[in-house]
Design an enzyme around this catalytic site. Structure first.
Site, PDB file in Angstrom:
ATOM      1  N   LYS A  79       0.850  -1.197   0.000  1.00 25.36           N
ATOM      2  CA  LYS A  79       0.000   0.000   0.000  1.00 25.36           C
ATOM      3  C   LYS A  79       0.887   1.250   0.000  1.00 25.36           C
ATOM      4  O   LYS A  79       1.925   1.278   0.669  1.00 25.36           O
ATOM      5  CB  LYS A  79      -0.894  -0.025   1.244  1.00 25.36           C
ATOM      6  CG  LYS A  79      -1.964   1.056   1.280  1.00 25.36           C
ATOM      7  CD  LYS A  79      -2.853   0.913   2.529  1.00 25.36           C
ATOM      8  CE  LYS A  79      -3.960   1.975   2.525  1.00 25.36           C
ATOM      9  NZ  LYS A  79      -4.839   1.868   3.708  1.00 25.36           N
ATOM     10  N   SER A 187      -9.993   2.204   2.765  1.00 27.72           N
ATOM     11  CA  SER A 187      -9.031   2.838   1.908  1.00 27.72           C
ATOM     12  C   SER A 187      -8.079   1.882   1.186  1.00 27.72           C
ATOM     13  O   SER A 187      -7.471   2.275   0.191  1.00 27.72           O
ATOM     14  CB  SER A 187      -8.203   3.831   2.717  1.00 27.72           C
ATOM     15  OG  SER A 187      -7.369   3.146   3.638  1.00 27.72           O
ATOM     16  N   SER A 211     -10.456   0.083   7.028  1.00 28.45           N
ATOM     17  CA  SER A 211      -9.786   0.157   5.727  1.00 28.45           C
ATOM     18  C   SER A 211      -9.100  -1.112   5.247  1.00 28.45           C
ATOM     19  O   SER A 211      -8.665  -1.176   4.104  1.00 28.45           O
ATOM     20  CB  SER A 211      -8.746   1.282   5.737  1.00 28.45           C
ATOM     21  OG  SER A 211      -9.375   2.532   5.625  1.00 28.45           O
TER      22      SER A 211
END
Lengths: 521, 95
Positions: A79, A187, A211
């Site tokens: 990420k 997210s 998330s």
């Protein structure tokens, strides 16, 4: 050779150690899959092909000598929130334009020390603020799952050559994919899409309000947010420091256990990193759950929740019961206050953490007539709408005269939320079962959610309590809805009892199976 | 509690974010939607409840007060938009 990207981490690990495949082969397979898929899915914002090939080569050298680490040669996606030395690290924000840190986050350092290979950086909501991956400066990520409909197809009577295949006619039903693009959740939307679409063997993610777990539920993948303090936050771009935790997204429960074992550590560089040894999570998979006490919180039955979610929850209860668990009804009375308290605490911490983006030390700078003008123009141009909104809320609730009414009140409510959980765990409940999300994946540019930010926030209604109380939570796929989209269940555990989560999630996985999207990209 | 346009502009100034008149108007509506949502916290009885300071009860880790890091000025300024001899450059702040 069959497609190497289809292997789970545990399968790939066995083949790499058994010298049936090489790290270079599996890395090349992923790099070409990314090449083909990324224009459609937008999961990666930076692909580090050369670095991946170098790391794979080094892994192969170690594997030949029988010196491979726990993740030797396993290609992972990272990420964009994790600091990776010399590599694109922008939290998918414009304000961090061009930022390439001179350090490596503890979590990614742990993965590389165990031999993992980095494929690239994954798309996400800007600064991890969002539940649809639509706030990214790099554009939305597309969910590899699409809705499907059942069509009745008339079968013509056909003959194929002499004595060949004969179809007798009649009708059959067939699923056809709808073209509407769906969000992967957020997210960690890039992480979830990349794992689900076979663009990495597993991915790192982070979870401040849901998330990891919400995108995992939207893509039929497994995602775990460990206990606060289990993974070091050092080197991860901060959003809300008292809530942020790193964790993996993987294709099955075992892979998630393998990844978390490598990611977690005791880190002197993070004062909130907890001084406890990391257990071998994989060892609990397959252990019976007979006699385990599973709590079903009545407050998670919310108004307007689709029937299918309720049905899925009941199915989960039945599976655990069949496996010998004792099901008990429990109450977590302050559940409904978790989301409003979160929308004070998280923006407050964010407004403070994001004060550092001022155009001086890194990233974007927009010139101004004086230094304050430069700050204001830089931040106006660098932050997207959602990030600005949260900085504004945070600044407001922390401003003179409002601190007690908002921030202090929210932190008191947060203690009550935590106490709710402590009470049920003290009464002997081992694990809590809830739905992971109040719906399946929704469409890109959903009009309702664009019009009202609170509607988007409601996505995290089942996951945010866990962050507020610092507990571990795992989302595990449990079935498909009538439109063929994946739905997930969530298990919540005692602090630092991730083992019970893996053990119980494995039982759900065994009953539900695993889910793959039909390839259209 | 709700915010008006003036308050939004003041908060934007505190947050060091330049906002246009239109931005401020839009933000007023959005912020009030969020503040309206969090309003429900007022109905919770928190008498005698301490505000949370740490989610896991733990003692603050301390280390020896000695230099453990440093000598990295070039690394620290490496990502800055404007530097000179390992200093960050900013617009003039003192006449």
């Amino acid at each position: 050779m069959s497609d190497l990207t289809q292997l789970t981490i545990s399968q790939a690990r066995a083949k790499l150690r058994g010298k049936e495949i090489t790290a270079t082969e599996i890395t090349e397979a992923y790099l070409s899959a990314i090449d083909r898929a990324n224009p459609a899915l937008n999961a990666y914002v930076a692909v580090t092909g050369d670095k991946a090939r170098d790391m794979a080569k080094a892994s192969d050298a170690r594997l030949v000598k029988g010196e491979g680490g726990a993740l030797e040669g396993i290609p992972l996606g990272i990420k964009d929130l994790f600091g990776t030395e010399g590599v694109h690290t922008q939290a998918c924000s414009h304000v961090l334009d061009g930022f390439k840190p001179r350090y490596e986050s503890t979590v990614t350092s742990n993965l590389w020390a165990d031999g993992a290979v980095m494929l690239g950086k994954l798309n996400m909501d800007e600064f991890a603020m969002g539940s649809s991956n639509e706030t990214s400066y790099y554009g939305p990520v597309i969910n590899p799952w699409r809705r499907s409909r059942l069509d009745t197809v008339v079968m013509p009577t056909t003959h194929q050559g002499d004595g060949g295949f004969v179809s007798a006619g009649g009708t059959r039903t067939a699923r056809s994919l709808d073209n509407a693009q769906l969000v992967p959740g957020g997210s960690s939307g890039g992480s979830a899409t990349a794992v689900s679409a076979f663009l990495c063997a597993g991915a790192t993610a982070t979870d401040t309000g849901g998330s990891i777990r919400q995108p995992a539920a939207f893509t039929g993948t497994v995602g775990i947010k460990p206990t606060y303090g289990r993974c070091s936050r050092w080197g991860i771009v901060a959003f809300a420091s008292s809530l942020d935790q790193a964790g993996p997204i993987a294709r099955d429960v075992r892979d998630a256990a393998i990844l978390l074992k490598s990611m977690a550590s005791v880190d002197p560089k993070d004062t909130t990193s907890v001084d406890r040894p990391v257990p071998d999570y994989e060892a609990v998979i397959g252990k019976p759950i007979k006699g385990m006490k599973v709590g079903i919180p009545r407050e998670y039955r919310v108004d307007g929740m689709p029937e299918e979610i309720e049905a899925l929850w009941q199915k989960g209860i039945a599976w655990l019961k069949d496996a010998g668990a004792e099901i008990v009804d429990i109450s977590l009375p302050h559940t409904k206050y978790a989301l409003p308290a979160y929308y004070i605490v998280a923006p407050a911490e964010a407004s403070s953490n994001l004060a550092r983006y001022d155009g001086v030390r890194y990233g974007l700078r927009v010139p101004g007539k004086d230094i304050v003008d430069m700050y204001e123009k830089t931040r106006a141009a660098g932050f997207g709408r959602e990030v600005k909104r949260r900085i504004m809320i945070g600044t407001y609730v922390l401003s003179a005269g409002y601190y007690d009414a908002y921030y202090l009140q929210a932190q008191k409510v947060r203690n009550l939320i935590k106490r709710d959980f402590e009470t049920v765990f003290a009464a002997g409940v081992d694990v809590i079962l809830t739905p992971a999300t109040p719906s399946a994946a929704f469409g890109i540019a959903d009009e309702d959610m664009a019009a009202d930010p609170v509607k988007m926030y409601l996505n995290d209604i089942f996951t945010v309590t866990v962050n507020m109380a610092g507990l571990p939570g795992i989302a595990v796929p449990a079935g498909l809805d009538a439109k063929g989209l994946p739905l997930g269940l969530q298990l919540i555990g005692r602090p630092f009892d991730e083992e019970t989560l893996f053990q119980t999630a494995a039982v759900i996985e065994q009953a539900a199976g695993t889910f793959q999207p039909e390839k259209w990209w | 509690m709700s915010v008006d346009l003036q308050t939004v502009k003041r908060v934007a100034r505190l947050a060091r974010i330049a906002v246009s008149e239109e931005d401020a108007k839009r933000m007023t509506g959005e912020l009030n939607a969020i503040l309206g949502f969090v309003e429900q916290l007022n109905e919770v009885d928190v008498s005698g409840v301490e505000p949370m300071t740490s989610v896991t009860p733990m003692e603050m880790k301390k280390r020896q007060d000695v230099v453990t890091d440093g000598g990295k000025a070039a690394d620290i300024v490496a990502n800055a938009p404007a530097t000179e001899e390992n200093f960050f450059l900013v617009p003039k702040v003192v006449e």
